[in-house]
Design a protein around this motif. Structure first.
Motif, PDB file in Angstrom:
ATOM      1  N   GLN A   1       0.843  -1.201   0.118  1.00 33.48           N
ATOM      2  CA  GLN A   1       0.077  -0.011   0.118  1.00 33.48           C
ATOM      3  C   GLN A   1       0.947   1.331  -0.072  1.00 33.48           C
ATOM      4  O   GLN A   1       0.600   2.256  -0.652  1.00 33.48           O
ATOM      5  CB  GLN A   1      -1.141  -0.121   1.394  1.00 33.48           C
ATOM      6  CG  GLN A   1      -2.043  -1.106   1.317  1.00 33.48           C
ATOM      7  CD  GLN A   1      -2.793  -1.058   0.091  1.00 33.48           C
ATOM      8  OE1 GLN A   1      -3.175   0.027  -0.543  1.00 33.48           O
ATOM      9  NE2 GLN A   1      -3.445  -2.172  -0.762  1.00 33.48           N
TER      10      GLN A   1
ATOM     11  N   LEU B   1       2.007   1.727  -3.519  1.00 29.72           N
ATOM     12  CA  LEU B   1       0.572   2.275  -4.269  1.00 29.72           C
ATOM     13  C   LEU B   1       0.569   3.751  -4.002  1.00 29.72           C
ATOM     14  O   LEU B   1       0.345   4.619  -4.906  1.00 29.72           O
ATOM     15  CB  LEU B   1      -0.549   1.460  -4.061  1.00 29.72           C
ATOM     16  CG  LEU B   1      -0.636   0.337  -4.546  1.00 29.72           C
ATOM     17  CD1 LEU B   1      -1.769  -0.633  -4.149  1.00 29.72           C
ATOM     18  CD2 LEU B   1      -0.544   0.105  -6.048  1.00 29.72           C
TER      19      LEU B   1
ATOM     20  N   MET C   1       6.715  -0.614  -9.644  1.00 30.16           N
ATOM     21  CA  MET C   1       6.036  -1.128  -8.457  1.00 30.16           C
ATOM     22  C   MET C   1       6.702  -2.628  -8.279  1.00 30.16           C
ATOM     23  O   MET C   1       7.178  -2.990  -7.199  1.00 30.16           O
ATOM     24  CB  MET C   1       4.573  -1.346  -8.633  1.00 30.16           C
ATOM     25  CG  MET C   1       4.044  -2.007  -7.538  1.00 30.16           C
ATOM     26  SD  MET C   1       2.159  -2.057  -7.459  1.00 30.16           S
ATOM     27  CE  MET C   1       2.013  -2.877  -6.082  1.00 30.16           C
TER      28      MET C   1
ATOM     29  N   TRP D   1      -0.096  -4.501 -15.569  1.00 29.21           N
ATOM     30  CA  TRP D   1      -0.137  -4.590 -13.949  1.00 29.21           C
ATOM     31  C   TRP D   1       0.798  -5.457 -13.311  1.00 29.21           C
ATOM     32  O   TRP D   1       1.721  -6.012 -13.848  1.00 29.21           O
ATOM     33  CB  TRP D   1      -1.536  -4.696 -13.853  1.00 29.21           C
ATOM     34  CG  TRP D   1      -1.972  -6.336 -14.098  1.00 29.21           C
ATOM     35  CD1 TRP D   1      -2.183  -7.101 -13.219  1.00 29.21           C
ATOM     36  CD2 TRP D   1      -2.537  -6.914 -15.468  1.00 29.21           C
ATOM     37  NE1 TRP D   1      -2.569  -8.522 -14.012  1.00 29.21           N
ATOM     38  CE2 TRP D   1      -2.865  -8.021 -15.153  1.00 29.21           C
ATOM     39  CE3 TRP D   1      -2.458  -6.255 -16.706  1.00 29.21           C
ATOM     40  CZ2 TRP D   1      -3.212  -8.923 -16.416  1.00 29.21           C
ATOM     41  CZ3 TRP D   1      -3.017  -7.013 -17.673  1.00 29.21           C
ATOM     42  CH2 TRP D   1      -3.290  -8.331 -17.374  1.00 29.21           C
TER      43      TRP D   1
ATOM     44  N   PHE E   1      -2.599  -6.270  -8.568  1.00 33.14           N
ATOM     45  CA  PHE E   1      -2.571  -4.902  -8.270  1.00 33.14           C
ATOM     46  C   PHE E   1      -2.310  -3.685  -9.516  1.00 33.14           C
ATOM     47  O   PHE E   1      -1.361  -4.467 -10.282  1.00 33.14           O
ATOM     48  CB  PHE E   1      -1.666  -4.565  -6.922  1.00 33.14           C
ATOM     49  CG  PHE E   1      -1.829  -5.105  -5.752  1.00 33.14           C
ATOM     50  CD1 PHE E   1      -2.467  -4.385  -4.896  1.00 33.14           C
ATOM     51  CD2 PHE E   1      -1.648  -6.339  -5.524  1.00 33.14           C
ATOM     52  CE1 PHE E   1      -2.932  -4.965  -3.417  1.00 33.14           C
ATOM     53  CE2 PHE E   1      -1.828  -6.931  -4.353  1.00 33.14           C
ATOM     54  CZ  PHE E   1      -2.534  -6.108  -3.330  1.00 33.14           C
TER      55      PHE E   1
ATOM     56  N   PRO F   1      -1.115  -0.129 -10.428  1.00 34.04           N
ATOM     57  CA  PRO F   1      -0.736   1.292  -9.818  1.00 34.04           C
ATOM     58  C   PRO F   1      -0.970   2.470 -10.785  1.00 34.04           C
ATOM     59  O   PRO F   1      -0.514   3.573 -10.604  1.00 34.04           O
ATOM     60  CB  PRO F   1       0.694   1.057  -9.650  1.00 34.04           C
ATOM     61  CG  PRO F   1       1.279   0.011 -10.717  1.00 34.04           C
ATOM     62  CD  PRO F   1       0.012  -0.993 -10.643  1.00 34.04           C
TER      63      PRO F   1
ATOM     64  N   PRO G   1      -4.841   4.533  -7.002  1.00 33.34           N
ATOM     65  CA  PRO G   1      -4.471   3.073  -7.367  1.00 33.34           C
ATOM     66  C   PRO G   1      -5.342   2.025  -6.354  1.00 33.34           C
ATOM     67  O   PRO G   1      -5.678   2.252  -5.320  1.00 33.34           O
ATOM     68  CB  PRO G   1      -3.137   2.941  -7.139  1.00 33.34           C
ATOM     69  CG  PRO G   1      -2.646   3.966  -5.804  1.00 33.34           C
ATOM     70  CD  PRO G   1      -3.828   5.030  -6.253  1.00 33.34           C
TER      71      PRO G   1
ATOM     72  N   ASP H   1      -6.431  -2.626  -6.244  1.00 33.42           N
ATOM     73  CA  ASP H   1      -5.797  -3.937  -6.856  1.00 33.42           C
ATOM     74  C   ASP H   1      -6.854  -4.221  -7.988  1.00 33.42           C
ATOM     75  O   ASP H   1      -7.060  -3.183  -8.902  1.00 33.42           O
ATOM     76  CB  ASP H   1      -6.134  -4.914  -5.781  1.00 33.42           C
ATOM     77  CG  ASP H   1      -7.283  -5.085  -5.195  1.00 33.42           C
ATOM     78  OD1 ASP H   1      -7.247  -6.042  -4.285  1.00 33.42           O
ATOM     79  OD2 ASP H   1      -8.271  -4.529  -5.473  1.00 33.42           O
TER      80      ASP H   1
END
Length: 657
Positions: free
Chosen positions: A393, A396, A436, A475, A488, A490, A519, A521
């Protein structure tokens, strides 16, 4: 006659009876259109799984029979029907299967068809004395055709209609290269429909896993055969498993499009080879018209469930914690494979390939190399984050900061993930997902990049997800113990792949806010979370448009006729308006009495008063006509108290000039 005949033709063409009700005409027309669009890319006899193609083929035959009959027997003033037009339809009905299918004794079939065609055109017009000569003439022509036909028959077609259909098709097929490049995005952006997916839950439709970071890009690498792709709990697997039905429209793909982890793929007459990471490779390239089913597992745990999932410490996941670190001080080594220890493990557990073995030497290379800033950022984000979910998190939220913008033609600094994170802050889905995944691996969290298509828009009539070329996407998948790989995304919500409306009501968003460009998931929050009905319309729309067009045409014709005839006398116009509005006065009613009746509407009373003054004017006086305001007042009076229908009748009774 035509209405019940059309219903019978639809039933004969294998259309389900429940689709013939008016409330499902929109779904029926949308499905038939889809099937017709897929016909140029299929082979007959059709052995695929697309139900609409299976319906359209026999439905086309029964529709041609109905059309030929209607043309042949249509009543005309001087004679019956349109025989030549009906014959053309019958020729199409006969020739299409002859060309598309393998027939035996084709020359005899052609001779029989010739006799039938001559009989259709001339038999009922033939006089009895000429019957013998006509029969001998027809027989001689058929025999001559049987002699000449084998000589005209060639191995290659005179006209290759299949190549022509593919070349002139309005919907060309698209192909995609899924490895990351970070340059200017060159994916198609025409809005062309590529896939339709029938699924219970929305998901991202995966084409490829990019599991290797080679120092600059995420690419497809070796698959690690000991990684448990799905959790060991059978009940959980059953809960989050489903069968999806995929129809390929205008796409060529070397892999099956599935979601999450695929257990099984079924495409008739095409073998599917599974990979070790939940993908399937077909024995030939998928093309337009292919339709297949897939059994998939795609879990969506809540943020709380992800937070208590713990840390994945299995050695099997070393490959998904590995990063290629560019080095310039080691001869012959372009990117050193560094394996980061599990989340919150001591740095002394850092490992790397030869010739570097010392954890301290690995740390020096990380702090001095081209990924030094990215490594320091990963260490900073990990401070105080107790669980892998907390760290995810934080990553993100970091990529959701205002300085990060979406750009499909990013500056040169975005050609590297480090430059994207710290210099340009501008890029598209490849930069966001690549950055990410890199930050997650540097923290010791198993991660990989997935590519394919976002969910797409929802066809409200069929319940299918319609995937277009601007839904192409990239992703991140993160591994959680006892759950498997979780999606997830982002990339900002302004990106084309995330801004198309669809039904997101059943997708969790990881506890993030439900609106704004944040963002999440699988939620992939889209604009307004609305559903979009595509390629279909309510059954009543087409008849309503036709009626509106007829009304406009009738109004135009009436206006022309009124102009030619001249304006109606005001008194005659008033009488007609009262009659049309069903407000006719009693016999003997005077204009003065009518004026008093309209006293509640002064403009309407003024209309009548103008007629009185004009009727009883002095000789040679000026003739007055009601004003526009008085006409509007009379129209309002005629429709008063009669509801919407009465107001519409008042407009018809006294139309505006």
């Amino acid at each position: 006659v035509l209405a019940p005949a059309a219903a019978l033709a639809a039933l004969a063409g294998s259309v389900p009876a429940d689709l013939l009700t008016p409330d499902r005409w929109g779904e029926l027309s949308s499905g038939i259109g889809r099937g017709i669009a897929d016909l140029p890319g299929i082979r007959v006899p059709y052995e695929g799984l697309d139900a609409w193609v299976r319906i359209d083929i026999p439905l086309g035959g029964s529709a041609l029979v109905l059309l030929a009959a209607a043309l042949a027997f249509w009543p005309r003033r001087d004679r019956l029907g349109h025989p030549l037009a009906a014959l053309v339809v019958l020729i199409v009905l006969y020739v299409v299967p002859v060309v598309a299918l393998e027939f035996t004794v084709e020359f005899v079939r052609g001779a029989v068809f010739t006799v039938l065609m001559v009989a259709f055109l001339r038999l009922e017009k033939l006089r009895m004395p000429d019957t013998g000569a006509a029969a001998w003439l027809a027989l001689g022509t058929v025999v001559l055709g049987l002699v000449v036909a084998p000589a005209l028959n060639r191995d290659q077609p005179w006209f290759d209609y299949e190549d022509w259909a593919l070349e002139t098709s309005a919907s060309k097929t698209d192909t995609f290269s899924w490895n990351h490049t970070y340059g200017v995005l060159d994916w198609p952006r025409d809005g062309r429909e590529l896939l339709r997916v029938k699924a219970k839950r929305p998901a991202y439709w995966k084409a490829e896993n990019l599991d290797t970071f080679d120092g600059r890009h995420w690419v497809r690498g070796p698959v690690y055969n000991e990684v448990p792709e799905v959790p060991p709990q059978p009940a959980r697997v059953r809960t989050w498993s489903e069968q999806i039905h995929v129809t390929v429209r205008n796409l060529r793909s070397p892999s099956f499009l599935t979601a999450g982890y695929a257990f099984k793929v079924n495409l008739p007459h095409v073998s599917a080879t599974p990979t070790l990471d939940g993908l399937f490779v077909p024995s030939r390239t998928l093309r337009r018209g292919d339709s297949y089913t897939a059994e998939i597992y795609s879990a969506r745990p809540t943020a709380a469930q992800r937070r208590i999932a713990g840390v994945e410490r299995s050695l099997n996941f070393d490959g998904y914690r590995q990063v290629g670190v560019p080095v310039s001080t080691l001869p012959g080594v372009r990117a050193l494979p560094v394996i980061f220890p599990p989340y919150h493990s001591p740095l002394r557990d850092l490992r790397a390939g030869p010739p570097v073995q010392s954890p301290k030497q690995i740390q020096r290379l990380l702090r001095a190399g081209s990924l030094a800033r990215t490594y320091r950022l990963s260490r900073r984000l990990a401070q105080g984050a107790r669980t892998p979910e907390d760290y995810v998190q934080r990553v993100l939220n970091y990529l959701a900061q205002p300085e990060f913008t979406y750009n499909e033609a990013p500056p040169r600094a975005s050609r590297t993930l480090d430059g994207f994170l710290f210099d340009s802050h501008s890029g598209y889905c490849q930069q966001y997902s690549g950055a990410m995944a890199l930050l997650l691996r540097m923290a010791g969290i198993p991660a990989r990049v997935a590519t394919g298509f976002s969910t797409g828009a929802t066809d409200l009539k069929t319940g299918e997800f319609v995937v277009r070329d601007f839904d192409a996407h990239s992703w991140v998948e993160v591994y959680y113990p006892d759950w498997g790989w979780i999606t997830f995304d982002p990339t900002p919500a302004q990106s084309p792949a995330r801004s198309q409306p669809y039904d997101a009501s059943n997708i969790p968003n990881g506890g993030l806010p439900s609106s704004g460009p944040v963002p999440g998931d699988v939620a992939a929050l889209r604009a307004h979370g609305a559903a979009a009905g595509l390629d279909s319309a309510p059954w009543w729309r087409a008849p309503l448009i036709v009626l509106a067009a007829l009304a406009v045409a009738a109004s135009a014709l009436g206006a022309v006729r009124r102009r030619r005839r001249g304006a109606l006398p005001p008194l005659f116009e008033l009488e007609r308006a009262l009659r049309r509005a069903r407000r006719e006065p009693d016999p003997g009613t005077t204009l003065h009495a009518l004026e008093l009746r309209f006293a509640a509407t002064p403009a309407a009373a003024g209309y009548v008063r103008t007629l009185i003054e004009s009727r009883y004017r002095e000789a040679g006086g000026v003739r007055h006509h009601p004003t526009r305001a008085q006409r509007r007042g009379l129209r309002a009076e005629l429709g008063r108290g009669a509801g919407m229908l009465g107001r519409l009748r008042a407009w018809w009774a006294l139309p505006p000039k």
